[in-house]
Design a protein around this motif. Structure first.
Motif, short mmCIF file in Angstrom:
data_model
loop_
_atom_site.label_atom_id
_atom_site.label_comp_id
_atom_site.label_asym_id
_atom_site.label_seq_id
_atom_site.Cartn_x
_atom_site.Cartn_y
_atom_site.Cartn_z
N ASP A 116 0.84 -1.21 0.00
CA ASP A 116 0.00 0.00 0.00
C ASP A 116 0.87 1.26 0.00
O ASP A 116 0.55 2.25 -0.65
N LEU A 117 1.97 1.21 0.75
CA LEU A 117 2.92 2.33 0.75
C LEU A 117 3.40 2.58 -0.68
O LEU A 117 3.43 3.73 -1.16
N THR A 118 3.76 1.50 -1.36
CA THR A 118 4.26 1.61 -2.74
C THR A 118 3.19 2.16 -3.66
O THR A 118 3.46 2.99 -4.53
N ALA A 119 1.95 1.73 -3.46
CA ALA A 119 0.84 2.24 -4.28
C ALA A 119 0.69 3.74 -4.08
O ALA A 119 0.44 4.49 -5.04
N GLY A 120 0.84 4.21 -2.84
CA GLY A 120 0.75 5.64 -2.56
C GLY A 120 1.89 6.40 -3.21
O GLY A 120 1.70 7.48 -3.79
N ILE A 121 3.09 5.84 -3.11
CA ILE A 121 4.26 6.45 -3.76
C ILE A 121 4.02 6.53 -5.28
O ILE A 121 4.21 7.57 -5.90
N ALA A 122 3.58 5.41 -5.85
CA ALA A 122 3.40 5.34 -7.30
C ALA A 122 2.31 6.29 -7.77
O ALA A 122 2.42 6.89 -8.83
N SER A 123 1.27 6.47 -6.96
CA SER A 123 0.14 7.31 -7.42
C SER A 123 0.61 8.75 -7.63
O SER A 123 0.27 9.37 -8.64
N VAL A 124 1.39 9.28 -6.69
CA VAL A 124 1.87 10.66 -6.84
C VAL A 124 3.00 10.73 -7.86
O VAL A 124 3.03 11.64 -8.71
N ALA A 125 3.91 9.77 -7.81
CA ALA A 125 5.03 9.77 -8.75
C ALA A 125 4.52 9.70 -10.19
O ALA A 125 4.97 10.45 -11.06
N ASP A 126 3.54 8.82 -10.43
CA ASP A 126 2.97 8.69 -11.78
C ASP A 126 2.28 9.98 -12.21
O ASP A 126 2.37 10.39 -13.37
N SER A 127 1.57 10.62 -11.27
CA SER A 127 0.80 11.80 -11.67
C SER A 127 1.72 12.95 -12.07
O SER A 127 1.32 13.82 -12.83
N TRP A 128 2.97 12.94 -11.57
CA TRP A 128 3.93 13.97 -11.98
C TRP A 128 4.97 13.42 -12.95
O TRP A 128 5.96 14.10 -13.27
N GLY A 129 4.78 12.18 -13.39
CA GLY A 129 5.67 11.58 -14.38
C GLY A 129 7.08 11.35 -13.89
O GLY A 129 8.04 11.45 -14.65
N VAL A 130 7.21 11.02 -12.59
CA VAL A 130 8.54 10.80 -12.02
C VAL A 130 8.72 9.32 -11.70
O VAL A 130 7.96 8.76 -10.89
N PRO A 131 9.70 8.64 -12.28
CA PRO A 131 9.86 7.20 -12.03
C PRO A 131 10.59 6.91 -10.71
O PRO A 131 11.43 7.72 -10.27
N VAL A 132 10.26 5.79 -10.10
CA VAL A 132 11.06 5.28 -8.97
C VAL A 132 12.19 4.48 -9.60
O VAL A 132 11.95 3.51 -10.32
N ILE A 133 13.44 4.90 -9.34
CA ILE A 133 14.56 4.29 -10.06
C ILE A 133 15.36 3.33 -9.19
O ILE A 133 16.26 2.66 -9.68
N GLY A 134 15.02 3.26 -7.90
CA GLY A 134 15.74 2.32 -7.06
C GLY A 134 15.39 2.55 -5.61
O GLY A 134 14.50 3.34 -5.28
N GLY A 135 16.11 1.84 -4.72
CA GLY A 135 15.83 2.00 -3.31
C GLY A 135 16.51 0.95 -2.47
O GLY A 135 17.42 0.25 -2.94
N ASP A 136 16.05 0.83 -1.23
CA ASP A 136 16.68 -0.09 -0.28
C ASP A 136 15.64 -0.55 0.73
O ASP A 136 14.72 0.19 1.06
N LEU A 137 15.82 -1.79 1.18
CA LEU A 137 14.98 -2.34 2.24
C LEU A 137 15.88 -2.73 3.38
O LEU A 137 16.92 -3.36 3.16
N SER A 138 15.50 -2.37 4.61
CA SER A 138 16.29 -2.81 5.75
C SER A 138 15.36 -3.11 6.92
O SER A 138 14.25 -2.60 6.97
N SER A 139 15.83 -3.94 7.85
CA SER A 139 14.96 -4.33 8.96
C SER A 139 15.32 -3.57 10.22
O SER A 139 16.41 -3.04 10.37
N SER A 140 14.33 -3.50 11.13
CA SER A 140 14.53 -2.79 12.40
C SER A 140 13.90 -3.60 13.52
O SER A 140 13.23 -4.60 13.27
N ASP A 141 14.08 -3.14 14.75
CA ASP A 141 13.46 -3.80 15.90
C ASP A 141 12.03 -3.31 16.15
O ASP A 141 11.39 -3.75 17.08
N GLY A 142 11.57 -2.36 15.33
CA GLY A 142 10.21 -1.88 15.54
C GLY A 142 9.93 -0.58 14.81
O GLY A 142 8.80 -0.31 14.42
N THR A 143 10.98 0.20 14.62
CA THR A 143 10.82 1.46 13.90
C THR A 143 10.38 1.20 12.46
O THR A 143 10.88 0.28 11.82
N VAL A 144 9.42 2.03 11.99
CA VAL A 144 9.10 2.04 10.56
C VAL A 144 9.48 3.40 10.02
O VAL A 144 9.03 4.43 10.53
#
Ligand code: MG
Length: 336
Positions: A116-144
């Protein structure tokens, strides 16, 4: 931490259960690309074609600090963090060319929240024609934590800085002031069991929606640059605080026009009262409207003139309201 954000025993998979490859596959499927992306997500870095100078900015949201699950959905968070970044680009006169997204979360987080987070990112990014070109995933003890780095270009070739304003110019805003703050105020009051009467309920819902998912017209940034804006900033921490940043950088004073501010506050006054309504306009953050200075008479159509600039004089740079230097107000991550 709300149950909604956690994986439950009812069958919704968690990030930990799905694993990195699993969730990345889901995320990539939601993203679009653009012609300027020569190499997209999946290699060591992205490769982007550029036409000139590159703008770069980053903004981060942390659960419990920058959003509450009770008030904001994962889609809201994704949309908002993109807007925050793209508004910074617009405030330079720029437009986005690519986004890098980092998500740090515990393995117990529901995988659906990340989708759902990605869908929200994509909705605004698409509306302004800006692509997501990469990123990173990491784990935590509870922080988001969700962090985006945005890259951009300058359609007009030159950046509008905070430091270019001169005395005798007009101060104008594109879009609204105070709507996000009014929405936040309503969320706080609704937690205490209060909601506006029927006749105001619809407009009030609009403020809450704007708080959760601000929707400024980012095309006004390059447009203002082309129109000769001398200084510009997006209103992320409040008119007084962000206006003060232009005043400081340009070594002058911003005089706010009482009638213009009162007109903007009139939207909120019937529901929130005069004092809170004016406070929303003056100090409300997370609006992401653009605030700029123009040579007198130079603000583009659709912008609202809300004041003028003058030499700093003895008291030094600052924002002036009703004959006095306005108190800071607005949001400060460490000052509260
Ligand atoms: Mg900014």
């Amino acid at each position: 931490m709300s149950a909604a954000a956690e994986g439950s025993a009812e069958g919704s998979a968690t990030l930990g259960e799905l694993g990195e490859a699993g969730i990345l596959g889901d995320i990539f499927a939601l993203l679009r690309t653009s012609d300027a992306v020569l190499v997209g997500p999946g290699d060591d870095t992205a490769l982007l074609a550029t036409s000139g100078p590159v703008l770069a900015t980053t903004d981060t949201m942390v659960r419990g600090r920058d959003w509450l699950d009770e008030w904001s959905s994962a889609e809201d968070v994704g949309a908002k963090v993109v807007v925050q970044n793209l508004a910074d680009l617009a405030a330079m006169g720029g437009a986005g060319t690519g986004l890098l997204v980092t998500l740090v979360a515990p393995g117990t987080l529901a995988a659906q929240w990340a989708r759902d987070l990605t869908a929200g990112i994509a909705s605004v990014a698409d509306s302004w024609g800006v692509p997501v070109i990469g990123g990173d995933l990491s784990s935590s003890d509870g922080t988001v934590m969700v962090s985006i780095t945005a890259l951009g270009e300058l359609p007009g070739g030159a950046a509008v800085l905070r430091s270019g304003a001169a005395p005798g110019q007009e101060v104008a805003v594109s879009g609204s002031l105070g709507r996000s703050a009014a929405g936040l105020e309503l969320l706080r009051r609704s937690d205490a069991g209060w909601w506006p009467p029927q006749e105001s309920a619809e407009v009030a819902s609009g403020w809450v929606a704007y708080h959760c998912r601000p929707d400024p017209d980012l095309s006004q940034g390059p447009l203002a640059a082309a129109a000769g804006a001398t200084a510009m900033i997006d209103v992320s921490d409040g008119l007084v605080r962000d206006g003060g940043r232009i005043a400081e950088a340009s070594s002058l004073r911003l005089d706010l026009d009482e009638q213009a501010i009162t007109r903007l506050a009139a939207e909120f006054e019937p529901v929130l009262g005069e004092t809170t309504a004016v406070d929303c306009v003056l100090t409300g953050g997370e609006e992401h409207s653009l605030l700029a200075t123009f040579p007198a008479g130079g603000a583009p159509a659709g912008w609202t003139v809300i004041g003028s600039t003058a030499a700093a004089g003895g008291p030094g740079p600052g924002v002036w309201w009703r004959g006095e230097r306005a108190a800071g107000g607005g949001w400060d991550h460490f000052g509260g």
